[in-house]
Design a protein around this motif. Structure first.
Motif, short mmCIF file in Angstrom:
data_model
loop_
_atom_site.label_atom_id
_atom_site.label_comp_id
_atom_site.label_asym_id
_atom_site.label_seq_id
_atom_site.Cartn_x
_atom_site.Cartn_y
_atom_site.Cartn_z
N LYS A 653 37.70 69.82 -38.86
CA LYS A 653 37.78 68.95 -40.02
C LYS A 653 37.67 69.76 -41.32
O LYS A 653 37.09 70.85 -41.34
CB LYS A 653 36.67 67.89 -39.99
CG LYS A 653 36.65 67.04 -38.72
CD LYS A 653 37.91 66.18 -38.60
CE LYS A 653 37.84 65.26 -37.38
NZ LYS A 653 39.08 64.48 -37.19
N ASP A 654 38.20 69.19 -42.39
CA ASP A 654 38.08 69.81 -43.71
C ASP A 654 36.62 69.95 -44.09
O ASP A 654 35.82 69.02 -43.89
CB ASP A 654 38.83 68.96 -44.74
CG ASP A 654 38.93 69.65 -46.09
OD1 ASP A 654 39.29 70.83 -46.11
OD2 ASP A 654 38.64 68.99 -47.11
N ARG A 655 36.25 71.11 -44.62
CA ARG A 655 34.90 71.47 -45.07
C ARG A 655 33.91 71.66 -43.92
O ARG A 655 32.72 71.85 -44.16
CB ARG A 655 34.36 70.45 -46.09
CG ARG A 655 35.19 70.39 -47.37
CD ARG A 655 34.56 69.51 -48.43
NE ARG A 655 35.36 69.49 -49.63
CZ ARG A 655 35.30 70.39 -50.61
NH1 ARG A 655 34.44 71.41 -50.50
NH2 ARG A 655 36.06 70.30 -51.68
N GLN A 656 34.38 71.65 -42.71
CA GLN A 656 33.53 72.00 -41.57
C GLN A 656 33.27 73.50 -41.58
O GLN A 656 34.13 74.29 -41.94
CB GLN A 656 34.23 71.60 -40.27
CG GLN A 656 33.50 72.00 -39.00
CD GLN A 656 34.26 71.60 -37.75
OE1 GLN A 656 35.08 70.68 -37.78
NE2 GLN A 656 33.99 72.27 -36.64
N TYR A 657 32.06 73.89 -41.18
CA TYR A 657 31.75 75.31 -41.08
C TYR A 657 32.12 75.84 -39.70
O TYR A 657 31.83 75.21 -38.68
CB TYR A 657 30.27 75.57 -41.36
CG TYR A 657 29.95 75.58 -42.84
CD1 TYR A 657 30.05 76.76 -43.57
CD2 TYR A 657 29.60 74.41 -43.50
CE1 TYR A 657 29.79 76.78 -44.94
CE2 TYR A 657 29.34 74.42 -44.86
CZ TYR A 657 29.43 75.61 -45.57
OH TYR A 657 29.18 75.61 -46.92
N VAL A 658 32.80 76.98 -39.69
CA VAL A 658 33.20 77.64 -38.46
C VAL A 658 32.85 79.12 -38.59
O VAL A 658 32.38 79.58 -39.63
CB VAL A 658 34.72 77.48 -38.22
CG1 VAL A 658 35.12 76.02 -38.11
CG2 VAL A 658 35.54 78.18 -39.32
N ARG A 659 33.10 79.86 -37.53
CA ARG A 659 33.07 81.31 -37.59
C ARG A 659 34.44 81.83 -37.21
O ARG A 659 35.21 81.15 -36.53
CB ARG A 659 32.01 81.89 -36.66
CG ARG A 659 30.57 81.57 -37.06
CD ARG A 659 29.59 82.20 -36.08
NE ARG A 659 28.23 81.73 -36.30
CZ ARG A 659 27.33 82.36 -37.06
NH1 ARG A 659 27.68 83.50 -37.66
NH2 ARG A 659 26.11 81.89 -37.21
N LEU A 660 34.75 83.05 -37.66
CA LEU A 660 35.98 83.71 -37.29
C LEU A 660 35.65 84.89 -36.39
O LEU A 660 34.71 85.65 -36.68
CB LEU A 660 36.73 84.20 -38.54
CG LEU A 660 37.05 83.15 -39.60
CD1 LEU A 660 37.71 83.80 -40.81
CD2 LEU A 660 37.93 82.04 -39.04
N GLU A 661 36.41 85.05 -35.32
CA GLU A 661 36.23 86.19 -34.42
C GLU A 661 37.53 86.97 -34.37
O GLU A 661 38.59 86.41 -34.06
CB GLU A 661 35.84 85.73 -33.02
CG GLU A 661 35.62 86.88 -32.05
CD GLU A 661 35.27 86.41 -30.65
OE1 GLU A 661 35.95 86.84 -29.70
OE2 GLU A 661 34.34 85.59 -30.52
#
Length: 736
Positions: A653-661
């Motif tokens: 979702k928009d503005r959801q926090y994720v991580r990048l690998e």
């Protein structure tokens, strides 16, 4: 301090709209202060919130304690690089000046490298410690074992110190990680760089402007952005080639969301169309170029149909853009770009940009590229002795035949790791955060671990500075003299930097720090004779400039230096071997490189992975300004742009926090997603410079995610040694 966040936001918004003007018409600092009366001073200077060196004016008032305080910064209307306006960053120089996190006193490391344990010391103790350690390194390994990584004005002064010591291992990240590739390519073609501090693009008179990954309006190069706005206002066609719908793309008549890595294919196809349809400037090509027939033959293979498949662009748009360039030539420009270190074959892409400009006849034409100004500056070294040649050749150019004199930072790093062809055991880090500038931070850490001595000269306690053995705190640009600066736009002129207030805390100008170290190292002949202002006065005399007038106005032009366009009496001079524009490069052929650019495809992302793209924020300069209290309020953290359809397929979702690998299993800090239709599905985008791992930066620390942490791979351009960094791929980890 009489400067509120509310006022800053008001001034920033006004400046962005182009309406910020001085309260009183600016004729000179003295006249304006007299007109207003009271305890107020106006100090013309040059901004260093980025490297455009805009002319700025500092308004200084007395506070209740009788201390001088900078209360306002505005653009100098006499200076051609600001034209009366400052961007948000320029106005926020006050935030840098009064940043409570600034380095305040010299410090020597007391704990393990990187653990942040330091003791504050006097300048005398810091200089003695530094000199003793340098002498020990020189005695054991030789002077060439000392190197410098730098960006900005501090490096100028320490270049003098290293050369006096006998080392030529001096490298600026502006070459390998930014614009050096472009400069080398244009020198191979025209015998000139496309500009010094500013590109010589005549945007305000252009009828068609092509931007290839050039983010005008986001990089906020002041005068160029103003001219771009003027061009848009008078109806210039903007063709924006970018996988992302940037701010510039929002002003475009044609947005070409190109597949990343295929820009050279598009440029070569445009050349084929323009040549085959005879839209090129035949008289110009005949008079000023060599190698046209070889170029014509070479580009025939790049057809619009092939290009459409390779670039993932509509064939009709490819052809229409080429025809627009031919129709409006020579009053068109394909912008040379600035940060061009992308995919590892970047010199040839920059060559293709230069050649396309050449066959359209843009060099020296209105709306194209103006000719270099003709101002002459007398040589001046203030009586310094001649440097002795280093006992061992510098390593800074590696094995890359067209690497520039600014050096290759990653080659210095690699030599520090391997010790080949000889050891490098001491680093000066001047005005740059190497952890944020160099690709593959793991290698940077490995190199630092191999050092016997690391010296940091900086304003802020950055991640790199806080790994140094000794920290020498520099004062900000509002507290020191620098320059004189050659200003080379349509005309030639001179600007300067002079202090608005005295240095705060126990900080010092870089010129003084370097000069005192010269004395400590037994090199007093290379030290500044008295003060930098006195030296600037002597230099002004040598150049035939009234220093007092310059200090009062902030800029003086050189008379009769502007000859921007070709006329019968003003012919261009090309500093190539042929003395013409070289469409076919004999020099490249002699070094076994393609004399005419050819297209080389780049690697594709694997399924579930996205190419990592990065760029700039209009209110930040790289990683330098994230901690600025005013700018942090405007842009506190970066986001990762993700195509809407990809977000839906991932359940993000928009503005959801994720991580990048990334492909090497390096995982980022949490970052907020920006779900948008303004980016291609095969890539993601984030603003560079966030995610600081520097606890003493109270605002910047852990704000957003660090794109540089994810750039663990890079491809080196074989011609120039530039580091192509857009060769990394990431996947989205939803659990942040």
């Amino acid at each position: 301090m009489a400067f509120s966040r509310r006022n800053f936001l008001k001034y920033a918004a006004m400046s962005a709209g182009g309406t910020l003007i001085a309260d009183t018409p600016f004729l000179s600092a003295r006249a304006r202060a007299e007109a207003e009366g009271g305890n107020v001073r106006y100090v013309p200077t040059s901004c260093e919130m980025c490297f455009w060196k805009c002319g700025a004016i500092a308004k200084v008032e007395k506070n209740k304690q009788g201390e001088d305080v900078v209360v306002k910064l505005e653009g100098n209307p006499l200076h051609p690089q600001s034209m009366g306006k400052l961007c948000a960053r320029g106005q926020a120089g006050i935030g840098q000046l009064y940043d409570e996190n600034r380095l305040k006193r010299p410090m020597i490391r007391t704990g393990e490298r990187g653990d942040g344990q330091y003791k504050e010391v006097s300048w005398e103790e810091a200089f003695n410690y530094t000199a003793d350690k340098l002498k020990a390194v020189i005695e054991k390994y030789g002077p060439e074992s000392i190197a410098m990584l730098s960006h900005g004005s501090p490096g100028d002064y320490f270049t003098n110190l290293l050369k006096a010591l006998g080392s030529g291992n001096i490298a600026f990240s502006s070459f390998a990680q930014c614009k050096g590739i472009r400069d080398a390519a244009w020198e191979l073609t025209f015998g000139h760089k496309p500009g010094s501090s500013c590109e010589r693009v005549d945007l305000k008179n252009s009828k068609v402007i092509v931007l290839l990954g050039t983010h005008l309006g986001e990089n906020m190069h002041n005068s160029q952005t103003q001219e771009f706005a003027e061009a848009v206002g008078h109806g210039a066609k903007i063709i924006c080639v970018d996988p992302r719908y940037s701010t510039a793309a929002s002003k475009a008549s044609l947005w070409l969301p190109i597949k990343p890595g295929t820009d050279t294919a598009l440029l070569l196809t445009w050349m084929n169309i323009i040549i085959s349809e005879e839209l090129y400037d035949k008289a110009y090509v005949e008079q000023y170029t060599v190698g046209f027939e070889q170029l014509k033959e070479s580009v025939q293979q790049y057809t619009p149909e092939w290009c459409a498949k390779e670039t993932d662009l509509p064939e009709a748009d490819i052809v229409a853009a080429a025809r627009d360039l031919g129709r409006y030539a020579p009053n068109v420009v394909i912008h040379p770009g600035r940060h061009v270190a992308w995919y590892g074959n970047d010199a040839q892409r920059s060559r293709a940009t230069a050649i396309l400009n050449a066959i359209l006849g843009t060099w020296g034409r209105p709306g194209g590229m103006w000719l270099p100004a003709k101002g002459k500056f007398a040589s001046f070294n203030d009586g310094y002795p001649k440097y002795s040649d280093p006992a061992k050749d510098p390593v800074i150019k590696g094995d890359y035949p067209f690497a520039g004199g600014e050096g290759l930072t990653q080659v210095v790093r690699d030599t520090t790791i391997t010790g080949q062809p000889y050891p490098i055991k001491a680093w000066f880090i001047c005005g740059t955060d190497a952890m944020k500038a160099l690709p593959d931070q793991r290698q940077t850490l490995k190199a630092i671990a191999n050092l016997d001595l690391m010296i940091a000269v900086d304003i802020l306690p950055s991640e790199t500075a806080m790994m140094a053995d000794v920290i020498l705190p520099e004062c900000t640009y509002l507290e020191r003299h620098d320059g004189l600066f050659k200003v080379e736009v349509r005309e030639a002129g001179v600007g300067l930097r002079q202090p608005a207030v005295e240095p705060m805390y126990d900080t010092k100008p870089a010129w003084w720090i370097a000069s005192e170290l010269c004395k400590k190292m037994g090199l007093a002949d290379f030290a500044v004779k008295d003060s930098w202002e006195a030296r600037m006065r002597r230099q002004a005399t040598a150049w035939g400039i009234d220093y007092d007038k310059l200090a009062d106005t902030g800029y003086v032009s050189l008379p009769d230096s502007a000859f921007p366009y070709i006329t019968a009496d003003n012919q261009p001079e090309f500093k190539t071997d042929s003395e013409k524009i070289e469409l076919f490069s004999q020099k490249l052929e002699e070094h076994n490189f393609d004399p005419v650019p050819k297209y080389e495809p780049t690697d594709e992302p694997e399924k579930g992975m996205y190419r990592l793209l990065y760029g700039r924020s209009p209110v930040h300069t790289f990683s330098r300004t994230i901690n600025d209290q005013w700018l942090w309020e405007l842009h506190k953290e970066n986001q990762v742009w993700l195509n809407k359809k990809e977000a839906e397929s991932l359940g993000v979702k928009d503005r959801q926090y994720v991580r990048l690998e990334n492909q090497d299993k390096v995982v980022s800090d949490p970052i907020q997603v920006k779900v948008t239709e303004r980016i291609r599905r095969d890539c993601v985008y984030m603003v560079h410079g966030f995610g600081h791992n520097a606890p003493r930066l109270s605002r910047a620390h852990k704000s957003g995610a660090d794109d540089q942490q994810l750039i663990t791979r890079y491809k080196v351009d074989p011609i120039t040694g530039g580091t192509g960094m857009r060769v990394n791929f990431v996947k989205i980890i939803k659990e942040a």
